[in-house]
Write a protein that holds these residues in place. Structure first.
Motif, PDB file in Angstrom:
ATOM      1  N   SER A 217       0.859  -1.208  -0.142  1.00 59.74           N
ATOM      2  CA  SER A 217      -0.158   0.151  -0.066  1.00 59.74           C
ATOM      3  C   SER A 217       0.769   1.082  -0.026  1.00 59.74           C
ATOM      4  O   SER A 217       1.740   1.235   0.786  1.00 59.74           O
ATOM      5  N   LYS A 218       0.517   2.071  -0.786  1.00 59.22           N
ATOM      6  CA  LYS A 218       1.448   3.388  -1.111  1.00 59.22           C
ATOM      7  C   LYS A 218       0.809   4.659   0.010  1.00 59.22           C
ATOM      8  O   LYS A 218       1.259   5.674   0.206  1.00 59.22           O
ATOM      9  N   LEU A 219      -0.532   4.121   0.711  1.00 59.71           N
ATOM     10  CA  LEU A 219      -0.922   5.162   1.434  1.00 59.71           C
ATOM     11  C   LEU A 219      -0.845   4.701   2.956  1.00 59.71           C
ATOM     12  O   LEU A 219      -1.406   5.695   3.866  1.00 59.71           O
ATOM     13  N   SER A 220      -0.127   3.819   3.229  1.00 63.95           N
ATOM     14  CA  SER A 220       0.073   3.375   4.802  1.00 63.95           C
ATOM     15  C   SER A 220       1.416   3.188   4.940  1.00 63.95           C
ATOM     16  O   SER A 220       2.280   2.732   4.392  1.00 63.95           O
ATOM     17  N   ARG A 221       1.657   3.109   6.278  1.00 62.33           N
ATOM     18  CA  ARG A 221       3.060   2.538   6.923  1.00 62.33           C
ATOM     19  C   ARG A 221       2.738   1.345   7.908  1.00 62.33           C
ATOM     20  O   ARG A 221       1.798   1.482   8.847  1.00 62.33           O
ATOM     21  N   MET A 222       3.727   0.908   8.240  1.00 60.59           N
ATOM     22  CA  MET A 222       3.941  -0.226   9.179  1.00 60.59           C
ATOM     23  C   MET A 222       4.323   0.350  10.546  1.00 60.59           C
ATOM     24  O   MET A 222       5.351   1.143  10.486  1.00 60.59           O
ATOM     25  N   VAL A 223       3.785   0.074  11.766  1.00 57.30           N
ATOM     26  CA  VAL A 223       4.257   0.589  12.891  1.00 57.30           C
ATOM     27  C   VAL A 223       4.889  -0.577  13.653  1.00 57.30           C
ATOM     28  O   VAL A 223       4.300  -1.697  14.259  1.00 57.30           O
ATOM     29  N   LEU A 224       6.263  -0.798  13.464  1.00 56.64           N
ATOM     30  CA  LEU A 224       7.099  -1.888  13.959  1.00 56.64           C
ATOM     31  C   LEU A 224       6.774  -2.317  15.583  1.00 56.64           C
ATOM     32  O   LEU A 224       6.822  -3.327  16.068  1.00 56.64           O
ATOM     33  N   SER A 225       6.400  -1.054  16.341  1.00 55.11           N
ATOM     34  CA  SER A 225       6.357  -1.341  17.788  1.00 55.11           C
ATOM     35  C   SER A 225       5.075  -2.287  18.058  1.00 55.11           C
ATOM     36  O   SER A 225       5.086  -2.705  19.363  1.00 55.11           O
ATOM     37  N   GLU A 226       4.221  -2.427  17.127  1.00 59.49           N
ATOM     38  CA  GLU A 226       2.860  -3.102  17.359  1.00 59.49           C
ATOM     39  C   GLU A 226       3.058  -4.593  16.975  1.00 59.49           C
ATOM     40  O   GLU A 226       2.326  -5.306  17.363  1.00 59.49           O
ATOM     41  N   TYR A 227       4.400  -5.162  16.727  1.00 66.49           N
ATOM     42  CA  TYR A 227       4.667  -6.353  16.352  1.00 66.49           C
ATOM     43  C   TYR A 227       5.581  -6.891  17.492  1.00 66.49           C
ATOM     44  O   TYR A 227       6.201  -6.181  18.084  1.00 66.49           O
ATOM     45  N   GLN A 228       5.504  -8.329  17.514  1.00 70.26           N
ATOM     46  CA  GLN A 228       5.932  -9.169  18.300  1.00 70.26           C
ATOM     47  C   GLN A 228       6.559 -10.295  17.520  1.00 70.26           C
ATOM     48  O   GLN A 228       6.002 -11.139  17.086  1.00 70.26           O
ATOM     49  N   PHE A 229       8.122 -10.344  17.543  1.00 69.09           N
ATOM     50  CA  PHE A 229       8.431 -11.425  16.497  1.00 69.09           C
ATOM     51  C   PHE A 229       8.896 -12.737  17.454  1.00 69.09           C
ATOM     52  O   PHE A 229       9.481 -12.435  18.672  1.00 69.09           O
ATOM     53  N   PRO A 230       8.779 -13.990  16.916  1.00 72.98           N
ATOM     54  CA  PRO A 230       9.049 -15.125  17.855  1.00 72.98           C
ATOM     55  C   PRO A 230      10.594 -15.292  17.878  1.00 72.98           C
ATOM     56  O   PRO A 230      11.422 -14.792  16.950  1.00 72.98           O
ATOM     57  N   PRO A 231      10.958 -15.895  18.976  1.00 70.13           N
ATOM     58  CA  PRO A 231      12.490 -15.759  19.053  1.00 70.13           C
ATOM     59  C   PRO A 231      12.944 -16.799  18.292  1.00 70.13           C
ATOM     60  O   PRO A 231      14.299 -17.022  18.041  1.00 70.13           O
ATOM     61  N   SER A 232      12.398 -17.630  17.710  1.00 67.69           N
ATOM     62  CA  SER A 232      12.854 -18.723  16.794  1.00 67.69           C
ATOM     63  C   SER A 232      13.222 -18.124  15.361  1.00 67.69           C
ATOM     64  O   SER A 232      14.188 -18.720  14.577  1.00 67.69           O
ATOM     65  N   LEU A 233      12.956 -16.753  15.167  1.00 66.69           N
ATOM     66  CA  LEU A 233      13.280 -16.087  13.784  1.00 66.69           C
ATOM     67  C   LEU A 233      14.864 -15.869  13.612  1.00 66.69           C
ATOM     68  O   LEU A 233      15.518 -15.533  14.519  1.00 66.69           O
ATOM     69  N   MET A 234      15.129 -16.686  12.261  1.00 65.59           N
ATOM     70  CA  MET A 234      16.472 -16.472  11.860  1.00 65.59           C
ATOM     71  C   MET A 234      16.853 -15.409  10.701  1.00 65.59           C
ATOM     72  O   MET A 234      17.931 -15.033  10.554  1.00 65.59           O
ATOM     73  N   GLN A 235      15.653 -15.236   9.980  1.00 68.59           N
ATOM     74  CA  GLN A 235      15.959 -14.364   9.041  1.00 68.59           C
ATOM     75  C   GLN A 235      14.715 -13.524   8.860  1.00 68.59           C
ATOM     76  O   GLN A 235      13.485 -13.745   8.945  1.00 68.59           O
TER      77      GLN A 235
END
Length: 366
Positions: A217-235
């Motif tokens: 979407s060209k009209l919106s932005r992602m707010v990273l602070s609203e995300y929780q990433f699992p500790p298993s993430l490698m990439q």
């Protein structure tokens, strides 16, 4: 016995073939009158992108009922080939159907299918019966939308480990929690519109290792602070997210992250700060791309201790790299695009250390 198709290949010798590979025009093969064979694998490696006749495809499915691998390669199909559901032994299926928007229900009856490879198809309607495909492991589409699981279905896609491009509208807790072993996922779509579902669902993927988030979407932005990433993430890869907040303080806490790619328009700020001591403990590859306004990057002592490769493209406003970067013993590769004169002069000290650093500056002659 396995065969490679050649122009003078005789039809009679097909009778004993179990594997068949085409490197020339596939239309020639489909025009032949085949007898019923125990062919198990058909691979089209031709570079031709000719359109296949639906009737020929239907006859093909009738003749080769024992197929386990069917790869149509670049051959274009204008529609889903009728009769394909009769190939109930299939484990791998690759089709090139650019016009396909709705996944046919008969396809979901292929209960032995493990890989469904349709990279040119952008599917926005998928039948509920896909939840019955218990052996499915890989979904490779240009984009695909998964339906909510019907209440009368007790099954989940427990063996699914790879989805190339899931539409963000399908990233709900009810859907992603039914994919308990998912390891690789690319989410594309309006991440702002569906941010609630995506952010709540991603953290429930306890076995996820590779995650790509692409905002379309060209009209919106992602707010990273609203995300929780699992500790298993490698990439982790972010594209077009247009973050306004520095992503580093949050991402440096991921304990297993090895590859971080902040790609096209992922971050619009001017400053990056890796301030935590020992932040990014496992990071090996860092790509900072299209951060056009980045002019300051700071890094605390002990951050990124295992970093091996760094790409900054471009770095037209970046005055210097963090001093602690040169204390990382594992760092070997450094690619900088469009560095300003001040930064280029600072790097001259290290350019002569060929035994340790592979420093590439682009363009070469500036």
């Amino acid at each position: 016995m396995g065969f490679v198709r050649t122009p003078d290949f005789e039809e009679e010798s097909l009778a004993n073939a179990k594997r068949y590979i085409i490197f020339d025009d596939p239309i020639e093969f489909f025009s032949l009158k085949h007898s019923d064979m125990y062919l198990q694998s058909f691979l089209n490696h031709s570079s031709e992108s000719d359109h296949l006749n639906p009737i020929d495809c239907e006859n093909f499915c009738k003749m080769f009922k024992h197929l386990r691998v069917l790869n149509m390669g670049s051959a274009v199909l204008d529609q889903y080939p009728p009769g394909l559901e009769n190939l109930f032994h299939l484990k791998y299926l690759k089709l090139n159907i650019p016009s396909l928007k709705c996944l046919p229900s008969p396809l979901c009856t292929l209960s032995n299918l493990q890989t469904l490879d349709m990279p040119s198809s952008y599917v926005d309607q998928t039948p509920e019966d896909i939840w019955k495909m218990q052996k499915l492991m890989h979904l490779n589409f240009g984009s695909i939308t998964l339906p909510a699981r019907p209440k009368n279905y007790s099954s989940s896609l427990k063996n699914l480990i790879f989805i190339s491009a899931l539409h963000s509208s399908s990233c709900t807790p009810d859907i992603l929690c039914r994919l308990p072993n998912l390891q690789t996922l690319r989410v594309s779509g309006d991440l702002s519109c569906y941010h609630s579902g995506v952010s709540k669902s991603v953290c429930e993927l306890h076995k996820i290792e590779c995650l790509k988030l692409v905002n379309e979407s060209k009209l919106s932005r992602m707010v990273l602070s609203e995300y929780q990433f699992p500790p298993s993430l490698m990439q982790l890869s972010l594209s077009n997210t247009e973050l306004m907040e520095d992503p580093m303080p949050m991402l440096e806490k991921l304990p297993r992250l090895q590859v971080l790619k902040l790609k096209q328009n992922s971050y619009l700020g001017r400053k990056l700060a890796c301030v935590g001591s020992g932040g990014f403990p496992e990071l090996k590859i860092l790509h900072l791309k299209s951060m056009y306004w980045l002019d300051e990057w700071t890094m605390g002592a002990g951050a990124m201790p295992k970093l091996e490769s760094l790409i900054v493209n471009p770095c037209a406003y970046l005055r210097k790299l963090p001093e602690d970067l040169w204390c990382i013993k594992s760092l070997r590769k450094l690619d900088l695009h469009w560095p300003q004169t001040e930064l280029r002069q600072r790097l001259r000290t290290f350019e002569d250390m060929e035994w340790r650093y592979d420093i590439q500056l682009y363009p070469y002659r500036i």
